[in-house]
Design a protein around this motif. Structure first.
Motif, PDB file in Angstrom:
ATOM      1  N   ILE A 621       0.855  -1.188   0.000  1.00  0.00           N
ATOM      2  CA  ILE A 621       0.000   0.000   0.000  1.00  0.00           C
ATOM      3  C   ILE A 621       0.891   1.237   0.000  1.00  0.00           C
ATOM      4  O   ILE A 621       1.599   1.514   0.966  1.00  0.00           O
ATOM      5  N   LYS A 622       0.874   1.962  -1.101  1.00  0.00           N
ATOM      6  CA  LYS A 622       1.595   3.233  -1.175  1.00  0.00           C
ATOM      7  C   LYS A 622       0.648   4.341  -0.725  1.00  0.00           C
ATOM      8  O   LYS A 622      -0.485   4.427  -1.198  1.00  0.00           O
ATOM      9  N   ARG A 653       1.275  -6.143 -10.457  1.00  0.00           N
ATOM     10  CA  ARG A 653      -0.177  -6.031 -10.662  1.00  0.00           C
ATOM     11  C   ARG A 653      -0.779  -4.948  -9.773  1.00  0.00           C
ATOM     12  O   ARG A 653      -0.534  -4.899  -8.570  1.00  0.00           O
ATOM     13  N   LEU A 654      -1.558  -4.074 -10.393  1.00  0.00           N
ATOM     14  CA  LEU A 654      -2.284  -3.054  -9.642  1.00  0.00           C
ATOM     15  C   LEU A 654      -3.599  -3.649  -9.149  1.00  0.00           C
ATOM     16  O   LEU A 654      -4.414  -4.111  -9.950  1.00  0.00           O
ATOM     17  N   THR A 668      -1.013  -2.465  -4.646  1.00  0.00           N
ATOM     18  CA  THR A 668      -0.469  -3.417  -5.608  1.00  0.00           C
ATOM     19  C   THR A 668      -0.282  -4.773  -4.931  1.00  0.00           C
ATOM     20  O   THR A 668      -0.397  -4.890  -3.715  1.00  0.00           O
ATOM     21  N   GLU A 669       0.018  -5.771  -5.755  1.00  0.00           N
ATOM     22  CA  GLU A 669       0.314  -7.076  -5.176  1.00  0.00           C
ATOM     23  C   GLU A 669       1.574  -6.975  -4.312  1.00  0.00           C
ATOM     24  O   GLU A 669       2.443  -6.132  -4.537  1.00  0.00           O
ATOM     25  N   ASN A 720      14.446  -1.683  -9.552  1.00  0.00           N
ATOM     26  CA  ASN A 720      13.042  -1.518  -9.914  1.00  0.00           C
ATOM     27  C   ASN A 720      12.390  -2.818 -10.353  1.00  0.00           C
ATOM     28  O   ASN A 720      11.334  -2.807 -10.980  1.00  0.00           O
ATOM     29  N   ILE A 721      13.026  -3.936 -10.028  1.00  0.00           N
ATOM     30  CA  ILE A 721      12.448  -5.270 -10.243  1.00  0.00           C
ATOM     31  C   ILE A 721      12.127  -5.843  -8.867  1.00  0.00           C
ATOM     32  O   ILE A 721      12.964  -5.812  -7.964  1.00  0.00           O
ATOM     33  N   LEU A 722      10.912  -6.359  -8.698  1.00  0.00           N
ATOM     34  CA  LEU A 722      10.505  -6.940  -7.424  1.00  0.00           C
ATOM     35  C   LEU A 722      10.461  -8.461  -7.537  1.00  0.00           C
ATOM     36  O   LEU A 722      10.181  -9.009  -8.612  1.00  0.00           O
ATOM     37  N   VAL A 723      10.715  -9.130  -6.415  1.00  0.00           N
ATOM     38  CA  VAL A 723      10.822 -10.598  -6.392  1.00  0.00           C
ATOM     39  C   VAL A 723       9.830 -11.145  -5.369  1.00  0.00           C
ATOM     40  O   VAL A 723       9.780 -10.667  -4.227  1.00  0.00           O
ATOM     41  N   ASN A 724       9.041 -12.155  -5.773  1.00  0.00           N
ATOM     42  CA  ASN A 724       8.120 -12.768  -4.808  1.00  0.00           C
ATOM     43  C   ASN A 724       8.766 -14.007  -4.192  1.00  0.00           C
ATOM     44  O   ASN A 724       9.947 -14.306  -4.448  1.00  0.00           O
ATOM     45  N   ASN A 725       7.995 -14.736  -3.377  1.00  0.00           N
ATOM     46  CA  ASN A 725       8.587 -15.870  -2.659  1.00  0.00           C
ATOM     47  C   ASN A 725       8.831 -17.071  -3.557  1.00  0.00           C
ATOM     48  O   ASN A 725       9.411 -18.059  -3.114  1.00  0.00           O
ATOM     49  N   ASN A 726       8.408 -17.025  -4.827  1.00  0.00           N
ATOM     50  CA  ASN A 726       8.722 -18.080  -5.788  1.00  0.00           C
ATOM     51  C   ASN A 726       9.888 -17.696  -6.683  1.00  0.00           C
ATOM     52  O   ASN A 726      10.129 -18.331  -7.709  1.00  0.00           O
TER      53      ASN A 726
END
Length: 953
Positions: A621-622, A653-654, A668-669, A720-726
């Motif tokens: 949440i921004k 994803r927004l 966002t996600e 500016n690249i985000l990484v998820n838990n996968n």
């Protein structure tokens, strides 16, 4: 509570000196009030009496002496006790007799003595008895009247008789106060009650010792002298609890961590404290808290070793299934994970298995007690070390090694066969083998071929026995298809593995292939490595995108986007763009949990989104900080207008926006592992090249999607690249101008604003010409960041030095252990002529081929440690020799091993220079990337480039 001016009714005369007076009328001088001694129930008391009922027009006054007023008492009460005689008890006087008298008051700032002016008094009330006294009985009446609005230093009371028979027994003058009190650990002083027009008086209090309140404690005193609602509650400070309106220290063995109204708690499991007033309980010996554990929670111990480690070999496919039983003692934790370490043993010497060994599902952070290990070589011994981990396991290590040997003599299996070159009379072939044999085993292959269309009864077979997994077949017929069959032989040349069959065709005479453009040739070379020639031809075409962009290699089909990006700034009203491209979310559906970052516009929270009819999801949440301008609000929401147009698994994803309420938000996600550059630095050396290429493939796919939509990112970088838990990567941050404003270190000012020099193509720096081709250049820098585990591009060079070096054709060198095919792709992305750079569609296709053939990643690009990781050769950054081991480790970003060196007794640089690779491993440096960095640094310090092989890992 009442505060009286006069207390003793029976001696009223001693406290209030009454002055009697009377008016003069045409009938003569009237009778005055008199002091009379009376007896009631055997007791004597005095009264002021008057009983002149037979004379008309009575006007008799009795006045008190000066009564000083309390400065805050603007309202006083007058209590009267009196007797009134029944007029009917007087014969013949009932017609002029009265049964009431009047109460008057007059204010003054000083005592006027005996002076009396009737005009200065104002009437308060007419006093009438509830019961009157007859001839044979006596009734004492009590009446109370209010004198309000007092403001001067004192006042007088006066009583007017107009013809009654009265006995005034007592006069009590008092005001009301709220008593001093302690409520909710706050002390409030005695307070005078307010007047009728001020029914509530606000009173501030003070917290008792060792108590505090977030806001000043307040309470209200009513006009009746009673305390009303309290605001702001005091609470005992940490280490104290409430005991009978006081705050007392927690006893040993108990604690209280926060200011609250709660009592002290017993110390949780495996903790204790011997002090009074403890805020926290310390862990007992042998027990610990993990960094993520609450400081008020119990402590836990490290898990014991896993048990019953077993292995089921599958040598035919080069795979091993490891399984074990969980630790008998989990240490009181439920976050148990496992790691598996593989060592390859040849005789008595063991080495790390390296990145080529693959684990399913992974080699670290396993939640199940089972793992599949593949890509193992035949005829080798392997040692597997399985460790149990928990949040506190770094305080202690428990290992349970099992040596398992794969000694099968089964030949390897052929997995793929490919054509790597051809002419009209020759074909060049190669094939892959699993498991890959050791060179010293001298595995042999049988290659059989014949013309594909020959009659089976008359077919002529050619059989070759080969020592390597490639062959060039000559003297073939032009334009003819041949069927090839290859098998791996056992050590006795009798046992055979599975066979692979493929058919390939020679070229027709006169159709020999000609050299192509640099990138086409490069793609063909890589294609031969990873699985055969590329299908289709790469051509220059005249298709252009929207905007000032030159053409470059791709196929027309790749350039047909499903939709085209719309710049939200083209809308006259930016709010319309937000409503068009983003979903409005009601703030009641959003729960903020924790601050995870902060930007120019406000804080960023991790939270939960629970929309009606949807599952609960984690979100980022921004927020927009208070006091924003309308322009800041529009700039803030413009990023949502951009993101809302994208829908791709590798684009952030927004979820929606909040715009219709006071506090604007972008939702966002949630990406659990955060920014890619930080994630890589935190896992330096822990991720295989195959996994890194997979991450790059995801980024490239996201950029292909953006490029197809005619969107130019302009700020593509690992941050500016985000990484998820996968470990899935997603492109984010679509607000270039505001992001760069926050990062002057990484930008260079030109006539059009700021740009990130280290990531930006030369034409964009020089002419501000941003296209998808300039994004491709940036992607090449991202590739370098990924393969270098988050290293800063161009290291400590200034922006001007970077631009000068690029213009002089300098390009970043290959990172350590970077596959050659990956580095060649980087160089293609950094071609000076942007028209010759690959498109993102080409990049995705190439990375897919590399991933489908992991063997292609085994060839490592040339690596110069002095250039590639900027290691100092003989000294620190200032040119002087390193003064300590810790200073040297800090210079190569390996400070986390300072304690390892100290514990091993290596405390001088002279001792460091004597170390070998085995010495580095023996002090606890296990990660291959870290091992190489330290080894190469020692090599640089020794300045012995000829002995590079000594430190090969």
């Amino acid at each position: 509570m009442f505060t009286s001016c006069f207390i003793d009714v029976s001696v009223l005369l001693l406290h209030i000196k009454f002055i009697c007076t009377a008016t003069q009328s045409d009938r003569g001088y009237m009778q005055r009030w008199e002091v009379v001694q009376r007896t009631l129930n055997g007791s004597q008391f005095y009264t002021y009496s008057i009983c002149n009922v037979e004379e008309r027009e009575q006007d008799n006054w009795l006045r008190t002496t000066f009564i000083q007023r309390h400065p805050l008492a603007s309202r006083v009460f007058v209590e009267l006790k009196f007797i009134v005689r029944d007029c009917n008890s007087f014969d013949g006087a009932s017609l002029i007799c009265k049964e009431t008298f009047n109460l008057y008051t007059s204010e003054s700032d000083a005592d006027v003595g005996t002076t009396f002016r009737k005009s200065q008094f104002k009437k308060v009330a007419t006093i009438a008895p509830d019961e009157i006294t007859g001839k044979n009985e006596m009734h004492i009446n009590t009446e109370t009247r209010v004198v309000d609005g007092l403001s001067r230093k004192g006042f007088y009371l006066a009583f007017q008789d107009i013809g009654a028979c009265i006995a005034l027994l007592s006069v009590r003058v008092f005001y009301k106060t709220c008593p001093g009190t302690v409520q909710n650990l706050a002390t409030f002083p005695e307070t005078v009650a307010g007047a009728e027009n001020q029914p509530l008086t606000e009173v501030s209090g003070v917290c008792v010792d060792n108590a505090a309140s977030e806001e000043l404690p307040r309470i209200y005193c009513t006009e009746e002298g009673k305390w009303a609602v309290q605001v702001g509650q005091c609470q005992c400070k940490p280490g104290y609890e409430e005991v009978k309106d006081t705050c007392q220290e927690c006893r040993p063995g108990s604690f209280k961590a926060e200011a609250s109204s709660d009592a002290c708690e017993p110390c949780p499991a495996n903790t204790d404290t011997l002090e009074h007033g403890a805020v926290l309980c310390a862990c007992k010996d042998g027990f610990f808290r993990a960094p993520t554990d609450p400081s008020t929670g119990p402590c836990s111990g490290p898990p014991s070793a896993p048990r019953d480690l077993s292995a089921v070999p599958q040598p035919s496919v080069g795979r091993l299934i490891l399984s074990w039983t969980p630790p008998e003692d989990t240490g009181g934790r439920n976050d148990i994970t496992y790691s598996v370490e593989c060592q390859r043993c040849d005789g008595v010497v063991c080495h790390p298995c390296g990145e080529r060994v693959r684990y399913e599902p992974a080699s670290m952070k396993l939640t199940e007690a089972r793992v599949s290990v593949s890509e193992l070589e035949a005829h080798l011994n392997y040692t597997f070390i399985v460790e149990a981990h928990s949040g506190v396991s770094h305080f202690s290590h428990h290992k349970n090694p099992l040596i398992f040997s794969t000694l099968s003599l089964d030949p390897p299996q052929i997995t793929t066969m490919r054509l790597v070159g051809r002419t009209s009379t020759s074909l060049a072939l190669s094939w892959d083998v699993s498991p890959r044999p050791r060179p010293q085993l001298n595995i042999r292959y049988k290659l059989t071929y014949h013309k594909k269309d020959d009659n089976l009864d008359k077919t002529t077979y050619t059989v070759l026995t080969l020592d390597k997994n490639s062959a060039q077949i000559k003297d073939l017929a032009p334009g003819t298809a041949y069927l090839f069959r290859v098998q791996a032989l056992g050590s006795d040349d009798n046992s055979e593995g599975s066979r692979m069959e493929e058919h390939f065709e020679t070229l027709t005479e006169g159709t020999e292939q000609n050299p192509c453009t640099s990138f086409t040739s490069f793609m063909q070379i890589v294609g031969w490595v990873v699985g055969g020639p590329l299908k289709g031809n790469l051509k220059r075409n005249s298709h252009t995108r929207q905007g000032p962009e030159d053409t470059y290699f791709s196929t027309p089909e790749q350039l047909k986007p499903l939709k085209t990006y719309v710049d939200p700034h083209t809308y006259e009203d930016p709010n319309v763009a937000v409503l068009k491209f983003a979903t409005e979310i009601h703030p009641s559906h959003i729960t903020k949990q924790k601050v995870i970052g902060a930007g120019e516009f406000g804080e960023v929270y991790r939270g939960i989104l629970k929309a009606p009819g949807r599952k609960e999801v984690a979100v980022a949440i921004k927020t927009l900080k208070p006091g924003y301008t309308e322009k800041q609000r529009q700039d803030f929401l413009s990023e949502a207008s951009i993101m809302g147009q994208f829908s791709h698994q590798n684009i952030i994803r927004l979820e929606g926006v909040v715009t219709k309420f006071k506090h604007a938000m972008i939702v966002t996600e949630y990406m659990e592992n955060g920014a890619l550059d930080r994630y890589l630095r935190d896992h330096d050396g822990e991720i295989s090249s195959f996994q890194l290429v997979g991450m790059l493939r995801g980024i490239a796919a996201g950029m292909k999607y953006l490029s197809d939509m005619s969107y130019v990112h302009r700020d593509l970088a690992a941050r500016n690249i985000l990484v998820n838990n996968n470990m899935e990567c997603k492109v984010s941050d679509f607000g270039l101008s505001r992001v760069l404003e926050d990062d002057p270190e990484g930008t260079y000012t030109t006539s059009g604003g700021k740009i990130p020099i280290r990531w930006t193509a030369p034409e964009a720096i020089a002419y501000r010409k941003f296209t998808s081709a300039s994004d491709v250049w940036s992607f090449g820098i991202v590739m370098w960041e990924v393969m270098a585990f988050g290293e800063r591009p161009y290291w400590d060079m200034s922006n001007h030095e970077v631009m000068k070096a690029i213009n002089e054709a300098f390009r970043l060198p290959a990172p350590m252990d970077c596959p050659s095919a990956v580095y060649q792709l980087m160089l293609q992305c950094w071609l000076q002529d942007r028209a010759k750079r690959p498109r993102f569609g080409d990049i995705v296709s190439l990375l897919d081929k590399l991933l489908r053939s992991p063997e292609s990643l085994k060839t490592i690009a040339d690596f110069d440690p002095r250039v590639s990781i900027r290691l100092p050769s003989t000294s620190g950054s200032d040119g002087s020799p390193f003064r300590s081991v810790s200073e040297w480790l800090e210079s190569i970003k390996m400070s986390q091993y300072s304690e390892n060196f100290t514990c091993a007794g290596i405390v001088t640089m002279e001792q460091v220079l004597q170390m070998k690779t085995e010495d580095i491993k023996n002090i606890g440096v296990r990660l291959p990337g870290h091992l190489k960095r330290i080894a190469y640094s020692i090599l640089g310090l020794k300045d012995q480039t000829s002995t590079l092989s000594v430190f090969a890992v």
